[in-house]
Design an enzyme around this catalytic site. Structure first.
Site, PDB file in Angstrom:
ATOM      1  CG  HIS A  17      39.807  46.969  41.998  1.00 24.23           C
ATOM      2  ND1 HIS A  17      41.208  46.941  41.325  1.00 24.23           N
ATOM      3  CD2 HIS A  17      39.234  45.018  42.476  1.00 24.23           C
ATOM      4  CE1 HIS A  17      41.440  45.905  41.155  1.00 24.23           C
ATOM      5  NE2 HIS A  17      40.137  45.037  42.075  1.00 24.23           N
ATOM      6  CE  LYS A  41      49.930  37.744  42.175  1.00 21.21           C
ATOM      7  NZ  LYS A  41      48.366  37.777  42.531  1.00 21.21           N
ATOM      8  NE  ARG A  90      36.490  40.125  36.914  1.00 18.50           N
ATOM      9  CZ  ARG A  90      38.370  39.639  37.032  1.00 18.50           C
ATOM     10  NH1 ARG A  90      38.795  41.090  36.664  1.00 18.50           N
ATOM     11  NH2 ARG A  90      38.382  38.954  37.565  1.00 18.50           N
ATOM     12  CB  SER A 127      44.636  44.536  38.537  1.00 15.35           C
ATOM     13  OG  SER A 127      43.629  44.777  39.023  1.00 15.35           O
TER      14      SER A 127
HETATM   15  O1  PNS Z   1      42.142  40.582  44.366  1.00 11.12           O
HETATM   16  P1  PNS Z   1      42.279  39.136  44.974  1.00 11.12           P
HETATM   17  O2  PNS Z   1      43.517  38.820  43.807  1.00 11.12           O
HETATM   18  O3  PNS Z   1      41.361  38.612  44.048  1.00 11.12           O
HETATM   19  O4  PNS Z   1      42.657  38.900  45.758  1.00 11.12           O
HETATM   20  C1  PNS Z   1      42.299  38.375  46.611  1.00 11.12           C
HETATM   21  C2  PNS Z   1      42.355  38.264  48.481  1.00 11.12           C
HETATM   22  C3  PNS Z   1      43.692  38.937  48.605  1.00 11.12           C
HETATM   23  C4  PNS Z   1      41.173  38.513  48.204  1.00 11.12           C
HETATM   24  C5  PNS Z   1      43.003  36.633  49.172  1.00 11.12           C
HETATM   25  O5  PNS Z   1      43.971  35.692  48.194  1.00 11.12           O
HETATM   26  C6  PNS Z   1      42.916  36.431  50.435  1.00 11.12           C
HETATM   27  O6  PNS Z   1      41.727  36.639  51.219  1.00 11.12           O
HETATM   28  N1  PNS Z   1      43.978  36.438  50.690  1.00 11.12           N
HETATM   29  C7  PNS Z   1      44.631  35.932  52.203  1.00 11.12           C
HETATM   30  C8  PNS Z   1      45.831  34.908  52.548  1.00 11.12           C
HETATM   31  C9  PNS Z   1      44.216  33.992  53.163  1.00 11.12           C
HETATM   32  O7  PNS Z   1      42.998  34.920  54.287  1.00 11.12           O
HETATM   33  N2  PNS Z   1      43.764  32.978  52.107  1.00 11.12           N
HETATM   34  C10 PNS Z   1      42.537  32.069  52.540  1.00 11.12           C
HETATM   35  C11 PNS Z   1      41.481  32.449  51.540  1.00 11.12           C
HETATM   36  S1  PNS Z   1      40.603  30.737  51.798  1.00 11.12           S
END
Ligand code: PNS
Length: 158
Positions: A17, A41, A90, A127
């Site tokens: 990150h 979560k 990745r 993570s």
């Molecule tokens: O670390 P991650 O799990 O890759 O992060 C994912 C994240 C936080 C970017 C994604 O879950 C997110 O954007 N969540 C907010 C809710 C949202 O906007 N959902 C629609 C996304 S298309």
């Protein structure tokens, strides 16, 4: 001025990150690292703890700030004057998931997502693996920034 947003769960932040954030700090005028708050979560670190850890990890970069958000990422981006979302990639497995999210976000608000290829040495790093390995007594000290290594030690010594 171009403001980039690096969103994620960051539970916990890893060197993968931080590599992405560091490169964004060198490219964009302003970088917001945003921790998603998802009460559904179960997390190892609370959102407040993750923000504190990221702040400690990003202290060297003056154009990087840390925040948290709940709800839609595109709403947070609009409320904070964000021009571009940046995500680390990745492998192809990430790509399938990330392209879907980027296209949905583009559909919702028109925002652009850029992808940064992760450093090869962090290609296997996540993570969830850090949490699993550390919880089973393995060493992750080389894979996470120092403040995170210390926080993991405290978390698992309780
Ligand atoms: O670390 P991650 O799990 O890759 O992060 C994912 C994240 C936080 C970017 C994604 O879950 C997110 O954007 N969540 C907010 C809710 C949202 O906007 N959902 C629609 C996304 S298309």
């Amino acid at each position: 001025m171009i403001r980039a947003l690096v969103p994620g769960s960051f539970d916990p932040p890893t060197k993968g990150h931080l590599d992405v954030v560091e490169r964004c700090a060198g490219i964009f005028d302003d970088v917001v690292v945003a921790v998603v708050v998802n009460p559904a979560k179960e997390a190892l670190f609370s959102a407040d703890e993750r923000v504190e850890l990221l702040e400690a990890c990003c202290v060297a970069w003056e154009n990087v700030s840390v925040d948290m958000f709940s709800g839609l990422l595109v709403d947070f981006a609009a409320d904070n004057g964000v021009d571009v979302i940046v995500k680390g990639l990745r492998a192809m497995t990430d790509f399938d998931y990330e392209i879907q999210m980027s296209q949905m976000n583009r559909h919702l608000s028109g925002i652009v997502t850029l992808f940064v290829a992760t450093k090869p040495e962090y290609g296997y790093l996540s993570s969830s693996l850090v949490r699993q390995v550390r919880s089973l007594g393995g060493s992750v000290d080389e894979l996470v920034p120092q403040p995170v290594a210390t926080a993991l030690k405290e978390k698992f010594s309780r």
